[in-house]
Design a protein around this motif. Structure first.
Motif, PDB file in Angstrom:
ATOM      1  N   ASP A  88      -0.112  -4.619   6.048  1.00 32.55           N
ATOM      2  CA  ASP A  88       0.110  -2.944   5.426  1.00 32.55           C
ATOM      3  C   ASP A  88      -1.426  -2.092   5.553  1.00 32.55           C
ATOM      4  O   ASP A  88      -1.308  -1.079   5.409  1.00 32.55           O
ATOM      5  CB  ASP A  88       0.003  -3.128   3.767  1.00 32.55           C
ATOM      6  N   ARG A  89      -2.464  -2.218   5.973  1.00 31.86           N
ATOM      7  CA  ARG A  89      -3.317  -1.301   6.819  1.00 31.86           C
ATOM      8  C   ARG A  89      -3.375  -0.154   7.307  1.00 31.86           C
ATOM      9  O   ARG A  89      -3.255   1.180   6.934  1.00 31.86           O
ATOM     10  CB  ARG A  89      -4.267  -1.720   8.117  1.00 31.86           C
ATOM     11  N   THR A 130       0.687  -1.220  -0.287  1.00 29.73           N
ATOM     12  CA  THR A 130       0.342   0.341   0.301  1.00 29.73           C
ATOM     13  C   THR A 130       1.107   0.830  -0.176  1.00 29.73           C
ATOM     14  O   THR A 130       0.740   2.213   0.722  1.00 29.73           O
ATOM     15  CB  THR A 130      -1.174   0.201   1.012  1.00 29.73           C
ATOM     16  N   GLU A 186      -3.850  -7.738   5.897  1.00 31.23           N
ATOM     17  CA  GLU A 186      -3.656  -7.032   6.604  1.00 31.23           C
ATOM     18  C   GLU A 186      -2.843  -5.683   7.947  1.00 31.23           C
ATOM     19  O   GLU A 186      -2.731  -5.853   7.781  1.00 31.23           O
ATOM     20  CB  GLU A 186      -4.405  -7.704   7.677  1.00 31.23           C
ATOM     21  N   TYR A 227      -2.140   1.956   4.924  1.00 32.02           N
ATOM     22  CA  TYR A 227      -2.944   2.903   4.016  1.00 32.02           C
ATOM     23  C   TYR A 227      -3.562   3.839   5.001  1.00 32.02           C
ATOM     24  O   TYR A 227      -3.847   5.089   4.111  1.00 32.02           O
ATOM     25  CB  TYR A 227      -3.484   1.951   3.286  1.00 32.02           C
ATOM     26  N   ASP A 228      -4.033   3.608   5.816  1.00 31.10           N
ATOM     27  CA  ASP A 228      -3.630   4.651   7.356  1.00 31.10           C
ATOM     28  C   ASP A 228      -3.574   6.080   6.834  1.00 31.10           C
ATOM     29  O   ASP A 228      -3.769   7.266   7.028  1.00 31.10           O
ATOM     30  CB  ASP A 228      -4.359   4.043   7.826  1.00 31.10           C
ATOM     31  N   ASP A 276     -10.209  -4.546   1.927  1.00 34.45           N
ATOM     32  CA  ASP A 276     -10.449  -5.450   2.701  1.00 34.45           C
ATOM     33  C   ASP A 276      -9.530  -5.626   2.892  1.00 34.45           C
ATOM     34  O   ASP A 276      -8.657  -5.706   2.309  1.00 34.45           O
ATOM     35  CB  ASP A 276     -11.401  -5.973   2.572  1.00 34.45           C
ATOM     36  N   GLY A 277      -8.947  -6.893   4.147  1.00 39.52           N
ATOM     37  CA  GLY A 277      -7.733  -6.935   4.313  1.00 39.52           C
ATOM     38  C   GLY A 277      -8.386  -8.462   3.861  1.00 39.52           C
ATOM     39  O   GLY A 277      -6.716  -9.264   5.156  1.00 39.52           O
TER      40      GLY A 277
END
Ligand SMILES: [Zn+2]
Ligand SMILES: [Zn+2]
Length: 212
Positions: free
Chosen positions: A82-83, A57, A80, A86-87, A107-108
């Motif tokens: 890399d969440r 991401t 997930e 992304y945030d 979605d993760g």
């Protein structure tokens, strides 16, 4: 299986369209920008997008995911791990002096060993942390030919940088050695930026992968 790759956005991210032209379904990998160019190719191929997936991401790989998701209604997926990246798209954008892209509904669901399908296409998910914690590669096999979409994990003659958020120089080498170099030598590698290569070529010539 039809594969085409476009260099998109200011950093020339390789965005791939993997299409099954008999069922008119497609998966998009890393839509980093240039939405109009991507949509023109989708239209020319006459395909519907079933899934939008991401090798990681960093902003140059997710730049127009939201727009493509809006026009196609497709699910968009990341690992997930890399969440957090992304945030923090606004932070990534500020570092590059860019505007932050609109956020997609990510979605993760990308997990190591998972499979993504669209029409007759099957992509196997390999979790390959190092460039980022949630970096993934996607492997497609068809009629004896294999292709791996390696994102910024493996380049022709180089490997991904590990000095950005969550990067890990030991992990990227371990990921490449254990998950990528073990693929068939004639597997084609679509890299995240620049030229494609093969696994055999990188085993033989990549200076970052010499055994010490
Ligand atoms: Zn990257
Ligand atoms: Zn990149």
């Amino acid at each position: 299986m039809h594969v085409e790759t476009l260099a998109v956005g200011p950093l020339g991210c390789n965005c791939s369209i993997v299409a099954d032209l008999s069922t008119h379904r497609a998966i998009i990998i890393d839509p980093g920008g240039d939405r109009d160019a991507i949509e023109a190719r989708l239209k020319a191929l006459g395909v519907t997008v079933d899934a939008i997936i991401h090798t990681h991401t960093h902003i140059d790989h997710v730049g127009c995911t939201a727009e493509l998701q809006q026009s196609s209604g497709a699910a968009a997926s990341i690992h997930e791990g890399d969440r957090f990246l992304y945030d923090m798209l606004p932070v990534q954008a500020a570092m590059l002096g860019m505007l932050a892209p609109v956020k997609a509904d990510m979605d993760g669901s990308l997990v190591d060993g998972g499979t993504l399908r669209a029409g007759g296409i099957e992509l196997a998910v390999l979790h390959t942390p190092g460039h980022t914690p949630g970096s993934c590669c996607f492997v497609a096999r068809q009629e004896g030919d294999s292709i791996v979409f390696a994102g910024d994990t493996l380049f022709r003659g180089s490997i991904g940088r590990t000095d950005l958020w969550g990067g890990d120089g030991h992990a990227i080498l371990k990921s490449i050695q254990s998950k990528l170099l073990s693929l068939d030598g004639d597997t084609k590698v679509i890299t995240g930026h620049g030229d494609s290569t093969t696994i055999a070529n990188e085993r033989a010539h990549n200076p970052f992968l010499r055994r010490r």
